[in-house]
Design a protein around this motif. Structure first.
Motif, PDB file in Angstrom:
ATOM      1  N   THR A   4      -8.903 -40.007 -25.444  1.00  0.00           N
ATOM      2  CA  THR A   4      -8.249 -38.724 -25.694  1.00  0.00           C
ATOM      3  C   THR A   4      -6.937 -38.988 -26.429  1.00  0.00           C
ATOM      4  O   THR A   4      -6.441 -40.125 -26.433  1.00  0.00           O
ATOM      5  CB  THR A   4      -7.952 -37.998 -24.371  1.00  0.00           C
ATOM      6  N   PRO A   5      -6.355 -37.947 -27.033  1.00  0.00           N
ATOM      7  CA  PRO A   5      -5.055 -38.153 -27.690  1.00  0.00           C
ATOM      8  C   PRO A   5      -4.008 -38.753 -26.756  1.00  0.00           C
ATOM      9  O   PRO A   5      -3.235 -39.620 -27.154  1.00  0.00           O
ATOM     10  CB  PRO A   5      -4.673 -36.749 -28.148  1.00  0.00           C
ATOM     11  N   TRP A   8      -4.511 -42.540 -26.371  1.00  0.00           N
ATOM     12  CA  TRP A   8      -4.210 -43.380 -27.527  1.00  0.00           C
ATOM     13  C   TRP A   8      -2.817 -43.987 -27.447  1.00  0.00           C
ATOM     14  O   TRP A   8      -2.501 -44.942 -28.152  1.00  0.00           O
ATOM     15  CB  TRP A   8      -4.385 -42.606 -28.835  1.00  0.00           C
ATOM     16  N   TRP A   9      -1.952 -43.445 -26.585  1.00  0.00           N
ATOM     17  CA  TRP A   9      -0.619 -44.031 -26.407  1.00  0.00           C
ATOM     18  C   TRP A   9      -0.711 -45.412 -25.785  1.00  0.00           C
ATOM     19  O   TRP A   9       0.153 -46.263 -26.027  1.00  0.00           O
ATOM     20  CB  TRP A   9       0.268 -43.126 -25.546  1.00  0.00           C
ATOM     21  N   PRO A  57      -2.946 -34.663 -36.908  1.00  0.00           N
ATOM     22  CA  PRO A  57      -2.570 -34.757 -35.488  1.00  0.00           C
ATOM     23  C   PRO A  57      -1.871 -36.081 -35.184  1.00  0.00           C
ATOM     24  O   PRO A  57      -2.060 -37.079 -35.885  1.00  0.00           O
ATOM     25  CB  PRO A  57      -3.903 -34.643 -34.753  1.00  0.00           C
ATOM     26  N   GLU A  59      -2.549 -38.041 -32.920  1.00  0.00           N
ATOM     27  CA  GLU A  59      -3.593 -39.029 -32.601  1.00  0.00           C
ATOM     28  C   GLU A  59      -3.905 -39.901 -33.834  1.00  0.00           C
ATOM     29  O   GLU A  59      -4.095 -41.109 -33.716  1.00  0.00           O
ATOM     30  CB  GLU A  59      -4.852 -38.315 -32.136  1.00  0.00           C
ATOM     31  N   THR A  60      -3.914 -39.286 -35.000  1.00  0.00           N
ATOM     32  CA  THR A  60      -4.154 -40.047 -36.236  1.00  0.00           C
ATOM     33  C   THR A  60      -3.049 -41.066 -36.454  1.00  0.00           C
ATOM     34  O   THR A  60      -3.311 -42.213 -36.809  1.00  0.00           O
ATOM     35  CB  THR A  60      -4.241 -39.091 -37.444  1.00  0.00           C
ATOM     36  N   LYS A  63      -3.543 -43.988 -34.098  1.00  0.00           N
ATOM     37  CA  LYS A  63      -4.619 -44.875 -34.544  1.00  0.00           C
ATOM     38  C   LYS A  63      -4.155 -45.754 -35.706  1.00  0.00           C
ATOM     39  O   LYS A  63      -4.420 -46.969 -35.724  1.00  0.00           O
ATOM     40  CB  LYS A  63      -5.835 -44.057 -34.965  1.00  0.00           C
ATOM     41  N   GLU A 126     -13.707 -44.073 -31.086  1.00  0.00           N
ATOM     42  CA  GLU A 126     -13.674 -42.657 -31.459  1.00  0.00           C
ATOM     43  C   GLU A 126     -14.915 -41.942 -31.017  1.00  0.00           C
ATOM     44  O   GLU A 126     -15.975 -42.343 -31.044  1.00  0.00           O
ATOM     45  CB  GLU A 126     -13.515 -42.521 -32.971  1.00  0.00           C
TER      46      GLU A 126
END
Length: 126
Positions: A4-5, A8-9, A57, A59-60, A63, A126
């Motif tokens: 999830t976003p 990703w942290w 976002p 999230e991008t 990544k 992903e």
């Protein structure tokens, strides 16, 4: 497996820590150690700002940062013998040796390959 976003942290933080550790050999003073430790934060801020400006976002940005930071850390590991020689020169009071054109080109190829490899691996998440 999909992250999830918010999740990703975690890999982004680990990648930032790995990058900071990989760059520590450059530091010879406490101030330099602080600045090198801040480098991943500045890198992420730059990528995040760019993503926000483009409307992507966060999230991008996470990544992209993760792929770039881990790619750089992997490239640093590949160049460990070279780095050790440079650290030994620095400790003996000599400056870092100039990086020749072929070595710089090889480093860029390794950095690119490592970053693409990390990005391909991350794409599985992903």
């Amino acid at each position: 497996m999909t992250l999830t976003p918010a999740q990703w942290w975690i890999p982004a933080s680990a990648a930032g820590l790995a990058l900071s550790m990989a760059l520590q050999f450059f530091a010879t003073t406490p101030r330099q150690r602080f600045l090198i430790g801040a480098t991943p934060l500045l890198g992420f801020a730059s990528i995040a700002l760019s993503a926000v400006v483009r409307g992507d976002p966060v999230e991008t940005a996470l990544k992209l940062f993760t792929a770039g930071a881990l790619g750089a850390a992997v490239a640093r590991v590949v160049f460990t013998p070279y780095v050790r020689r440079q650290v030994a020169r620095r400790r003996s009071g000599l400056p870092f040796e100039q990086l020749s054109g072929p070595k710089a080109a090889f480093f860029l190829v390794v950095l690119t390959a490592a970053t693409l490899g990390v990005a391909a691996t991350l794409s599985v998440l992903e």
